[in-house]
Motif scaffolding. Structure first.
Motif, PDB file in Angstrom:
ATOM      1  N   GLY A   1     102.486 107.556 -77.395  1.00 49.10           N
ATOM      2  CA  GLY A   1     102.791 107.571 -75.971  1.00 49.10           C
ATOM      3  C   GLY A   1     101.510 107.573 -75.146  1.00 49.10           C
ATOM      4  O   GLY A   1     101.439 106.956 -74.078  1.00 49.10           O
ATOM      5  N   SER A   2     100.505 108.279 -75.640  1.00 50.78           N
ATOM      6  CA  SER A   2      99.222 108.320 -74.919  1.00 50.78           C
ATOM      7  C   SER A   2      98.649 106.915 -74.759  1.00 50.78           C
ATOM      8  O   SER A   2      98.163 106.544 -73.682  1.00 50.78           O
TER       9      SER A   2
ATOM     10  N   ASP B   1     107.669 107.289 -67.028  1.00 54.91           N
ATOM     11  CA  ASP B   1     107.323 107.733 -68.377  1.00 54.91           C
ATOM     12  C   ASP B   1     108.571 108.326 -69.036  1.00 54.91           C
ATOM     13  O   ASP B   1     108.954 109.457 -68.763  1.00 54.91           O
TER      14      ASP B   1
ATOM     15  N   GLN C   1     109.680 111.127 -73.452  1.00 54.23           N
ATOM     16  CA  GLN C   1     110.600 112.195 -73.872  1.00 54.23           C
ATOM     17  C   GLN C   1     112.036 111.891 -73.467  1.00 54.23           C
ATOM     18  O   GLN C   1     112.976 112.195 -74.177  1.00 54.23           O
TER      19      GLN C   1
ATOM     20  N   LYS D   1     108.008 108.470 -79.142  1.00 55.09           N
ATOM     21  CA  LYS D   1     108.846 109.439 -79.860  1.00 55.09           C
ATOM     22  C   LYS D   1     110.033 108.801 -80.607  1.00 55.09           C
ATOM     23  O   LYS D   1     109.847 108.228 -81.656  1.00 55.09           O
TER      24      LYS D   1
HETATM   25  C1  LIG Z   1     106.337 112.372 -71.175  1.00 52.06           C
HETATM   26  C2  LIG Z   1     105.291 112.144 -72.240  1.00 52.06           C
HETATM   27  N1  LIG Z   1     104.462 111.104 -72.104  1.00 52.06           N
HETATM   28  C3  LIG Z   1     103.524 110.827 -73.022  1.00 52.06           C
HETATM   29  C4  LIG Z   1     103.382 111.627 -74.147  1.00 52.06           C
HETATM   30  C5  LIG Z   1     102.315 111.321 -75.145  1.00 52.06           C
HETATM   31  O1  LIG Z   1     102.868 110.820 -76.317  1.00 52.06           O
HETATM   32  P1  LIG Z   1     102.083 110.948 -77.705  1.00 52.06           P
HETATM   33  O2  LIG Z   1     102.076 112.391 -78.070  1.00 52.06           O
HETATM   34  O3  LIG Z   1     102.864 110.082 -78.649  1.00 52.06           O
HETATM   35  O4  LIG Z   1     100.707 110.418 -77.461  1.00 52.06           O
HETATM   36  C6  LIG Z   1     104.247 112.713 -74.331  1.00 52.06           C
HETATM   37  C7  LIG Z   1     104.127 113.571 -75.517  1.00 52.06           C
HETATM   38  O5  LIG Z   1     104.634 114.652 -75.597  1.00 52.06           O
HETATM   39  C8  LIG Z   1     105.223 112.979 -73.344  1.00 52.06           C
HETATM   40  O6  LIG Z   1     106.064 114.019 -73.448  1.00 52.06           O
END
Ligand SMILES: Cc1ncc(COP(=O)(O)O)c(C=O)c1O
Length: 431
Positions: free
Chosen positions: A132-133, A231, A234, A258
């Motif tokens: 997600g990052s 975003d 989640q 996720k």
């Molecule tokens: C809303 C949201 N965006 C982005 C991320 C980042 O995802 P990742 O942990 O796969 O990098 C998260 C992770 O918890 C999240 O909850």
């Protein structure tokens, strides 16, 4: 091991934990020699040290000391079908035999991309990442390139991953209060490339968007020519066609992660083809966007099976049962004489040791922090694996019996918390 942790080393809760988790404790010392703090993910840490997990099946996980826990964390909402679901495991095993990663398009990638585009109204096209990052990073690059503007507007308590600018602050980042339409109106001006927002604050305390807030945000972004990035990393588990689908929002870009990887590392940017086109190598202003494991075979195979099983009926059942669990935990708190409310969006919940539901970022103060730490440790002793900050979520693998164990675990944990942090009760809620 630190001696100055939240609850002190001497209270009974901590002594019970130390006694029960001797192997985890010894391993923690060994981990700490080669990994800072003994872990590789900030969120995993809690005092005195986390248990070491060695296995998971459906709704339960097991630690190295031989204890079993009902898992209400599900790797922070990603394991929506619990641990090693047989259909996912079988599909992945089949995929392993034919090769796991290729520097070429492959068919399970196509299958997942087609599934996402069919299911999510905002998805004309998709670009895969490994987390997600990384999806956040890519979306911000696209937004700045497409608009030629520098500023990004985000929200207090919003979380979008380990992205330098959003995690640590930056000169072109403006943060405003969640659910505050006036603040949004004044922050969104002609230098703004994008506003990035979760449909509810997830890590920020499971705080729902107020009615009309996201719609107002969307309209204001369009009015000033900024992109609206939703975003749903989640949130995606909460509605069949995404929260943007159920709310009839039309985001320019949607971030996913996720559940889309069926339990394996994943992220992705969905959205308007015209914007995704910046990642097309043939585009005159193409971004260079690579990733050795983007859309790898294991992730995409597992993602297809996982999403297929997460149909509208499965989501409805998850959300309804989460509603019942939230009420049951609130009743358990009342019986234990502890002020607590449980906020919920879909199948994601957050226990607040407070008298009221939060409407913006819910940062625990020092007393609530100690009380949450006590509840968390007490839950582990009761065989319930929740998050240290009080977030929990359901998987389709959980039965009523598991949910019953969670509720009674909370009731006993609340009672123990009351003894460890009495001032939180005296305050009638901490916030
Ligand atoms: C809303 C949201 N965006 C982005 C991320 C980042 O995802 P990742 O942990 O796969 O990098 C998260 C992770 O918890 C999240 O909850």
């Amino acid at each position: 091991m630190k001696d100055d942790h939240l609850l002190g080393n001497t209270n009974e809760l901590v002594s019970d934990y130390l006694r029960r988790t001797e192997r985890s404790r010894a391993l923690h010392d060994r981990f700490s020699r080669v990994m800072p703090g003994g872990q590789t993910r900030t969120i995993v840490h809690f005092d005195p040290y986390p248990v070491v997990l060695v296995g998971g099946e459906g709704p339960v996980v097991r630690d190295v000391d031989g204890h079993e826990y009902v898992d209400v964390l599900n790797n922070y909402t990603s394991l929506v079908h619990g641990h090693r679901h047989p259909e996912i495991a079988e599909a992945v095993c089949r995929a392993l035999v034919s090769g796991t990663a290729f520097p070429a398009p492959h068919l399970s990638q196509l299958e997942l991309a087609e599934m996402l585009c069919a299911r999510y109204p905002a998805a004309e096209q998709v670009r895969f990442t490994n987390s997600g990052s990384e999806a956040t990073l890519l979306a911000l690059r696209i937004a700045r390139l497409a608009t030629g503007r520098p500023v990004v507007v985000a929200f207090e308590g919003g979380y979008h991953g380990s992205v330098p600018e959003l995690a640590d602050g930056g000169t072109d980042l403006v943060r405003v209060r969640y659910n505050d339409v006036e603040a949004v109106e004044s922050a969104l001006g002609p230098s703004v490339a994008a506003v990035i927002v979760e449909p509810f604050l997830g890590s920020g305390g499971v705080v729902p968007a107020a009615p009309g807030f996201l719609e107002a945000l969307r309209a204001r972004a369009a009015a000033v020519g900024a992109l609206f990035i939703l975003d749903e990393v989640q949130a995606l588990r909460n509605s069949f066609d995404g929260m943007h689908g159920s709310l009839a929002l039309s985001p320019d870009l949607v971030l996913v992660g996720k559940i889309v990887g069926g339990g394996f590392p994943v992220g992705g940017v969905l959205g308007r083809a015209e914007l995704l086109a910046y990642t097309d190598s043939r585009h005159p202003h193409a971004l260079s966007h690579s990733g050795t494991f983007n859309g790898n075979v294991v992730t995409t195979t597992a993602g297809v099976v996982s999403l297929r099983m997460l149909d509208a009926g499965a989501i409805k059942r998850l959300n309804e049962r989460a509603g019942v669990l939230a009420e049951d935990i609130e009743s358990a708190a009342a019986r234990a004489g502890v002020p607590a409310v449980v906020s919920r969006v879909g199948s994601i919940l957050q226990v607040h040791l407070a008298g009221e539901y939060p409407t913006a970022a819910a940062n625990a103060g020092p007393v609530e922090g100690r009380a949450l730490a006590a509840v968390h440790l007490a839950l582990l002793l009761e065989g319930v694996y929740a998050s240290p900050r009080g977030m929990l979520n359901l998987s389709t693998a959980m039965t009523d019996e598991h949910l019953g164990r969670v509720t009674s675990g909370y009731e006993r944990a609340f009672a123990r918390m009351r003894d460890v942090v009495p001032e939180s009760v005296a305050a009638g809620g901490i916030r």
